[in-house]
Design an enzyme around this catalytic site. Structure first.
Site, PDB file in Angstrom:
ATOM      1  N   HIS A  34      -0.675 -12.754   5.481  1.00 60.30           N
ATOM      2  CA  HIS A  34       0.245 -11.604   5.556  1.00 60.30           C
ATOM      3  C   HIS A  34       1.170 -11.451   4.336  1.00 60.30           C
ATOM      4  CE1 HIS A  34      -0.799 -11.457   9.848  1.00 60.30           C
ATOM      5  NE2 HIS A  34      -0.578 -12.752   9.877  1.00 60.30           N
TER       6      HIS A  34
HETATM    7  C1  BDR Z   1       4.427 -12.631   9.930  1.00 63.49           C
HETATM    8  O1  BDR Z   1       4.864 -13.571  10.911  1.00 63.49           O
HETATM    9  C2  BDR Z   1       4.896 -14.867  10.374  1.00 63.49           C
HETATM   10  O2  BDR Z   1       4.341 -15.770  11.261  1.00 63.49           O
HETATM   11  C3  BDR Z   1       4.189 -14.812   9.040  1.00 63.49           C
HETATM   12  O3  BDR Z   1       4.794 -15.697   8.120  1.00 63.49           O
HETATM   13  C4  BDR Z   1       4.346 -13.377   8.619  1.00 63.49           C
HETATM   14  O4  BDR Z   1       5.542 -13.173   7.895  1.00 63.49           O
HETATM   15  C5  BDR Z   1       3.122 -12.020  10.410  1.00 63.49           C
HETATM   16  O5  BDR Z   1       3.306 -11.367  11.615  1.00 63.49           O
END
Ligand code: BDR
Ligand code: CA
Length: 313
Positions: A243
């Site tokens: 992400h």
């Molecule tokens: C986001 O949630 C976190 O677990 C990850 O680091 C990312 O920023 C994805 O939904």
């Protein structure tokens, strides 16, 4: 063009680590003024430590790291050890950091930096819950017009949610903070799940990282191997989504991404859909657009960039 000055606001997190490493490996395009940690994937005591571990891994011990808020504005902290492991950075065996944590609070650093530098020259890059950014905007409303841009990872439209059926993790953890940020009038670009779920770390892409045979690329491959297990089981896909580095990749190569400038609002009241990003993708309301909401990405272009820049560290 001189490199863009940014502050990374983060809750590392293996994918946060990838975002930070991509920025630190790209000094021609990005100048990291500081890193502010926030509670999110794991509690603040770990996220601030993990941010320093990542800087040391990159050999960039001169980047100041600050601890910010340890809890959402009004809610109890929700964490994600089930994805990121107990430390938040499970996977590689990395040493505890030697570099110090700065004494200043992360929110004060954000406010002071924005006030000290010329207006519209500092970009904020939130990779976790928006608590630090919202607190800064609340305490110092004058900074809103000084921020060049907020480029954040959070939310979803077509992909809807990953922590609840309706909400993405970063927004869900602190919806009131997200609401403040989305209503701030700051020029905002969003990397939602719609984009990040297209950026899948396949075995071939992990092999490409390992083929660089550097400590940073090896550590990244080990981190991805770790959370891969959870996400591939969950989504039944070829690899886990990465992400947060979409944020820093966008600063380096914006042409990898495409989206729409639309209205995005945050659900803060409904128990069922708390933290939902209500994105007017189809333009069916007359609500004023407030964010560039990305929808597509050149995934291979993204991975080529990530691999090349991490190999430089
Ligand atoms: C986001 O949630 C976190 O677990 C990850 O680091 C990312 O920023 C994805 O939904
Ligand atoms: Ca994150």
């Amino acid at each position: 063009m001189p490199p863009r000055d940014i502050i990374i606001d983060t809750d590392p997190g293996q994918d946060d680590a990838a975002a930070i490493l991509l920025a630190l490996g790209s000094p021609d395009e990005i100048n990291v003024l500081g890193i502010t940690a926030v509670a999110g994937n794991v509690p603040l005591v770990l996220t601030q430590k993990n941010a320093r571990i990542v800087c040391e891994l990159a050999g960039k011990t001169n980047v100041p790291v600050f601890a910010g808020c340890d809890a959402p504005l009004v809610r109890k902290l929700v964490t994600a050890e089930h994805v990121h492991g107990k430390t938040g950075l499970d996977g590689p065996a990395l040493p505890d950091p030697d570099m110090p944590l700065q004494d200043q609070h992360g929110v004060d650093f954000i406010i002071e930096t924005l006030r000290a530098r010329p207006a519209e020259t500092v970009t904020l890059c939130p990779l976790g819950p928006l608590t630090n950014i919202a607190t800064a905007l609340q305490r110092a409303p004058d900074i809103a017009e000084r921020i060049q841009e907020i480029v954040l990872m959070g939310g979803a439209y077509f992909e809807v949610g990953n922590i609840t059926p309706a909400a993405e993790f970063n927004i869900y953890v602190d919806p009131e903070a997200a609401d403040i940020v989305f209503k701030s009038g700051v020029n905002t670009t969003i990397m939602p799940l719609d984009v990040t779920h297209k950026v899948l770390v396949t075995l071939k892409r992990i092999d490409a990282l390992r083929a660089q045979a550097t400590p940073v690329c090896d550590a990244m491959a080990d981190m991805v191997d770790f959370f891969e297990r959870f996400d591939t089981d969950k989504y039944g896909s070829d690899g886990a989504p990465l992400h947060d580095p979409c944020v820093t990749a966008y600063l380096i190569k914006p042409e990898l991404f495409s989206g729409r400038f639309i209205n995005v609002e945050i659900e803060t009241l409904s128990e069922l859909t708390l933290g939902m990003t209500v994105a007017d993708w189809w333009g069916v309301t007359d609500r004023a657009p407030n964010a560039m909401f990305m929808g597509d990405v050149d995934a291979q272009g993204f991975f080529d960039l990530l691999t090349e820049r991490l190999a430089r560290l």
